[in-house]
Motif scaffolding. Structure first.
Motif, PDB file in Angstrom:
ATOM      1  N   GLN A 102       0.798  -1.236   0.000  1.00  0.00           N
ATOM      2  CA  GLN A 102       0.000   0.000   0.000  1.00  0.00           C
ATOM      3  C   GLN A 102       0.823   1.275   0.000  1.00  0.00           C
ATOM      4  OE1 GLN A 102      -2.429   0.324   3.501  1.00  0.00           O
ATOM      5  NE2 GLN A 102      -0.778  -0.225   4.889  1.00  0.00           N
ATOM      6  N   ARG A 103       2.093   1.184   0.426  1.00  0.00           N
ATOM      7  CA  ARG A 103       2.946   2.378   0.405  1.00  0.00           C
ATOM      8  C   ARG A 103       4.043   2.291  -0.659  1.00  0.00           C
ATOM      9  NH1 ARG A 103       1.768   2.170   6.069  1.00  0.00           N
ATOM     10  NH2 ARG A 103       3.448   0.670   6.367  1.00  0.00           N
ATOM     11  N   VAL A 104       3.906   1.330  -1.560  1.00  0.00           N
ATOM     12  CA  VAL A 104       4.898   1.189  -2.628  1.00  0.00           C
ATOM     13  C   VAL A 104       4.568   2.170  -3.752  1.00  0.00           C
ATOM     14  CG1 VAL A 104       5.922  -0.360  -4.337  1.00  0.00           C
ATOM     15  CG2 VAL A 104       5.312  -1.223  -2.051  1.00  0.00           C
ATOM     16  N   VAL A 105       5.549   2.971  -4.128  1.00  0.00           N
ATOM     17  CA  VAL A 105       5.368   3.950  -5.208  1.00  0.00           C
ATOM     18  C   VAL A 105       5.877   3.360  -6.519  1.00  0.00           C
ATOM     19  CG1 VAL A 105       6.077   6.219  -6.064  1.00  0.00           C
ATOM     20  CG2 VAL A 105       5.512   5.910  -3.632  1.00  0.00           C
ATOM     21  N   ALA A 106       7.025   2.722  -6.483  1.00  0.00           N
ATOM     22  CA  ALA A 106       7.612   2.141  -7.694  1.00  0.00           C
ATOM     23  C   ALA A 106       8.531   1.004  -7.281  1.00  0.00           C
ATOM     24  CB  ALA A 106       8.386   3.193  -8.472  1.00  0.00           C
ATOM     25  N   ASN A 107       8.609   0.002  -8.131  1.00  0.00           N
ATOM     26  CA  ASN A 107       9.356  -1.209  -7.798  1.00  0.00           C
ATOM     27  C   ASN A 107      10.098  -1.683  -9.045  1.00  0.00           C
ATOM     28  OD1 ASN A 107      10.285  -3.617  -6.815  1.00  0.00           O
ATOM     29  ND2 ASN A 107       8.257  -4.476  -6.323  1.00  0.00           N
ATOM     30  N   HIS A 108      11.368  -1.353  -9.136  1.00  0.00           N
ATOM     31  CA  HIS A 108      12.197  -1.796 -10.269  1.00  0.00           C
ATOM     32  C   HIS A 108      12.945  -3.063  -9.859  1.00  0.00           C
ATOM     33  CE1 HIS A 108      12.447   2.480 -12.280  1.00  0.00           C
ATOM     34  NE2 HIS A 108      11.241   2.204 -11.861  1.00  0.00           N
ATOM     35  N   SER A 125      -1.876  11.288   4.272  1.00  0.00           N
ATOM     36  CA  SER A 125      -1.395   9.982   4.719  1.00  0.00           C
ATOM     37  C   SER A 125      -0.459   9.399   3.669  1.00  0.00           C
ATOM     38  CB  SER A 125      -2.570   9.031   4.956  1.00  0.00           C
ATOM     39  OG  SER A 125      -3.030   8.510   3.718  1.00  0.00           O
ATOM     40  N   PRO A 126       0.508   8.592   4.085  1.00  0.00           N
ATOM     41  CA  PRO A 126       1.442   8.011   3.112  1.00  0.00           C
ATOM     42  C   PRO A 126       0.759   7.013   2.181  1.00  0.00           C
ATOM     43  CG  PRO A 126       1.831   7.120   5.311  1.00  0.00           C
ATOM     44  CD  PRO A 126       0.847   8.239   5.470  1.00  0.00           C
ATOM     45  N   GLU A 127      -0.355   6.433   2.631  1.00  0.00           N
ATOM     46  CA  GLU A 127      -1.093   5.504   1.757  1.00  0.00           C
ATOM     47  C   GLU A 127      -1.772   6.282   0.628  1.00  0.00           C
ATOM     48  OE1 GLU A 127      -1.556   5.606   5.159  1.00  0.00           O
ATOM     49  OE2 GLU A 127      -0.115   4.006   5.553  1.00  0.00           O
ATOM     50  N   ASN A 128      -2.395   7.422   0.963  1.00  0.00           N
ATOM     51  CA  ASN A 128      -2.997   8.246  -0.088  1.00  0.00           C
ATOM     52  C   ASN A 128      -1.920   8.865  -0.975  1.00  0.00           C
ATOM     53  OD1 ASN A 128      -5.676   7.760   0.451  1.00  0.00           O
ATOM     54  ND2 ASN A 128      -5.838   9.418   1.950  1.00  0.00           N
ATOM     55  N   ALA A 129      -0.803   9.240  -0.377  1.00  0.00           N
ATOM     56  CA  ALA A 129       0.294   9.802  -1.174  1.00  0.00           C
ATOM     57  C   ALA A 129       0.780   8.764  -2.187  1.00  0.00           C
ATOM     58  CB  ALA A 129       1.439  10.236  -0.259  1.00  0.00           C
ATOM     59  N   ALA A 130       0.994   7.528  -1.739  1.00  0.00           N
ATOM     60  CA  ALA A 130       1.491   6.478  -2.648  1.00  0.00           C
ATOM     61  C   ALA A 130       0.477   6.220  -3.763  1.00  0.00           C
ATOM     62  CB  ALA A 130       1.771   5.196  -1.861  1.00  0.00           C
ATOM     63  N   ARG A 131      -0.801   6.223  -3.422  1.00  0.00           N
ATOM     64  CA  ARG A 131      -1.839   5.989  -4.434  1.00  0.00           C
ATOM     65  C   ARG A 131      -1.770   7.057  -5.526  1.00  0.00           C
ATOM     66  NH1 ARG A 131      -6.212   6.164  -1.172  1.00  0.00           N
ATOM     67  NH2 ARG A 131      -5.573   4.118  -0.387  1.00  0.00           N
ATOM     68  N   ARG A 132      -1.623   8.310  -5.101  1.00  0.00           N
ATOM     69  CA  ARG A 132      -1.537   9.394  -6.099  1.00  0.00           C
ATOM     70  C   ARG A 132      -0.248   9.318  -6.906  1.00  0.00           C
ATOM     71  NH1 ARG A 132      -3.431  14.629  -2.549  1.00  0.00           N
ATOM     72  NH2 ARG A 132      -5.304  13.666  -1.682  1.00  0.00           N
ATOM     73  N   LEU A 133       0.841   8.984  -6.229  1.00  0.00           N
ATOM     74  CA  LEU A 133       2.132   8.912  -6.932  1.00  0.00           C
ATOM     75  C   LEU A 133       2.165   7.749  -7.932  1.00  0.00           C
ATOM     76  CD1 LEU A 133       4.327   9.685  -3.813  1.00  0.00           C
ATOM     77  CD2 LEU A 133       4.353  11.052  -5.918  1.00  0.00           C
ATOM     78  N   ARG A 134       1.345   6.725  -7.674  1.00  0.00           N
ATOM     79  CA  ARG A 134       1.263   5.573  -8.592  1.00  0.00           C
ATOM     80  C   ARG A 134       0.269   5.816  -9.713  1.00  0.00           C
ATOM     81  NH1 ARG A 134       0.695   2.129  -3.838  1.00  0.00           N
ATOM     82  NH2 ARG A 134      -1.556   2.235  -4.211  1.00  0.00           N
ATOM     83  N   ARG A 135      -0.514   6.886  -9.659  1.00  0.00           N
ATOM     84  CA  ARG A 135      -1.734   7.039 -10.443  1.00  0.00           C
ATOM     85  C   ARG A 135      -1.583   6.657 -11.918  1.00  0.00           C
ATOM     86  NH1 ARG A 135      -4.231  12.590  -9.535  1.00  0.00           N
ATOM     87  NH2 ARG A 135      -4.569  11.793  -7.437  1.00  0.00           N
TER      88      ARG A 135
END
Lengths: 329, 329
Positions: free
Chosen positions: B206-212, B316-326
């Motif tokens: 839920q807090r993952v933004v990017a995973n290379h 929240s970091p969960e909402n932040a990650a969701r937006r950053l992944r959008r």
């Protein structure tokens, strides 16, 4: 030439680098702090229609917990729960539990607390003490903080003069570090580290800003910001919530003096006013010493502060004290 | 409803209070962070006459310590001593001793490092490593920091893209706290606390933004700022100055990805990019793990932060990650 300073209480590292005040900037004088700010204090109408803190707009804030009124019945100070709190008294104690209140410091739309004068400021200082006293008696509450954010760069969202009180179920980390240092010093020297510091500062004189009967204001050896000041009582006491009635007026006069001096050297400068007080128990009665910090927000915190935990200050505390004393000499 | 978060590494306390994003302000949207910023990235001419970092104006900076040039011989990156340093290599070791360099990241007047693209950014990342490697070998130097201040509110004085390197004779306090926590965790669990954290974050998602392949970016459980991100390597390593050559390109690609995501959700937002790396010895090789922090500077630090040491984050970091992944979804 830059210089490393280490705070004698908590060991904070600060580089004093006055050369930096002269560096070029694409953003105006925001980082200077080395010379007097040219900004003048904004003027404002007596009451502003959309300001939730102005008299007549009380409906836009929660119901007051406490009101101080003048002889005519007009309120002069209102304490209301923060409408956008960080902590709430209805949360579980291991969660965001606590109190978060706003102290509205005038019915008029004033932007600078020094405009209140000594008597009205004394009434505010009494409210600070009384709110801490109130929260100290509540179950689960262990520690409290009074703070003022003045100006947008100091974190204020509204300009109408106000302060805030928070009370929480743990010891605030900033004070926790000082408590640990004060305990160590007391253990080895048998005296209070702040009493000792004040005595040495008053004897040396070069960082003394103002010296009244019961209180003094000094610039710290290792300041984080230009014109940073600490206000200390000459009498040892750990808990601000236990302040005696007759100590309120001289304290308000000292605070007013310090804030007026800041306005004189850096008109309209954003600042935080911060109370450091012991937790609500008597464990640290002998070793800790309540005090106020006035932290102007003239230098932006940058990578070295956020990534390293080390500060750069573009004005030495000796030069700051000299300027803050200027009108006395 | 506000929520208390405690950082699993160093125990930092943060109140997540998303309601606060909607509070009224006399100062515009400076404290929001709760919705996408509307500011667009400023445009700038290719070269600016009075910018000391632009090609053609090299005379306004000290002589370069290191220059990276392209095939045509035009410099792409210059490392120069900071003209207004916090520390100097000619100071006594117990004073303001150390190195303070500026890495000028383009000959053109660019304001946003993502404009460089992956190859040029990889050349910059190599310079970061090489400058730390250089300073690690100097007598008296114990620790180093690479940081970028992007934008005035992040402490930059010049807008032309640049970073800074400092090297000092002590362990920087921010990393010192992490080292102590990492040692304790290693002592009890026999593994690296950052490896453990990354594994748990990738599993939860839920807090993952990017995973290379080799790197991942997550939002921290207890962020100080909206959209705060941590970039971690999946391979354990304590010292960034020991980064292998073949790890540079994928790291630059990951950094670029993270910074482009930040631009997408908060165009032109000021931020600090901060390297956390172990001191220049092998004492913490098993327990510590270098990482980058990207700290947007959308919420002004105020009294609770300065006076209490506790943060309030309005997203929240969960909402932040969701937006950053959008754009991925």
């Amino acid at each position: 030439m830059p210089e490393l300073r280490i705070d004698p209480i908590i060991g904070r590292r600060v580089y004093i680098a006055e050369d930096r005040a002269g560096r070029p900037s694409d953003y105006g004088a925001a980082v200077s702090g080395g010379s007097s700010a040219s900004e003048t204090p904004p003027t404002a109408p007596a009451v502003r229609g959309n300001c939730p803190f102005c008299a007549g707009n009380e409906i836009h804030t929660p119901v007051a917990e406490l009101t101080v009124s003048d002889a005519s019945g007009q309120w002069q100070c209102r304490v209301v729960p923060n409408k956008y709190p960080a902590v709430r008294i209805d949360r579980p104690i291991e969660g965001a539990f606590g109190a978060h209140e706003v102290i509205i410091e005038s019915p008029e739309h004033l932007l600078d607390v020094t405009r209140l004068g000594p008597e009205r400021l004394a009434a505010i200082v009494r409210v600070y003490r009384d709110r801490l006293r109130h929260w100290a008696a509540q179950p689960g509450i262990r520690h409290g903080l009074v703070f003022k954010n003045s100006g947008c760069d100091a974190g204020a969202s509204l300009e109408h003069i106000h302060s805030q009180v928070t009370a929480v179920p743990f010891v605030l980390p900033v004070v926790e570090r000082e408590l640990a240092a004060a305990e160590r010093f007391y253990g080895s020297q048998g005296t209070c580290i702040f009493c000792d510091l004040l005595q040495r500062e008053l004897a040396a004189g070069q960082r003394v800003v103002a010296n009244h009967d019961a209180y003094a204001v000094v610039t710290p050896h290792a300041p984080r910001q230009p014109y940073e000041m600490w206000l200390l009582s000459k009498t040892h006491a750990a808990r601000f919530d236990q302040l005696a009635d007759d100590a309120i007026e001289p304290l308000a006069a000292m605070l007013l003096d310090a804030l007026e001096r800041l306005q004189a050297v850096a008109p309209g400068c954003p600042y935080n006013l911060l109370l450091h007080t012991a937790p609500f128990d008597d464990e640290h009665a002998a070793s800790y010493h309540w005090h106020w910090e006035i932290v102007p927000r003239l230098a932006h915190e940058a990578g070295l502060e956020w990534g390293g935990g080390v500060h750069i200050c573009p004005l030495s505390p000796e030069n700051a004290a000299r300027r803050l004393r200027r009108n006395d000499e």
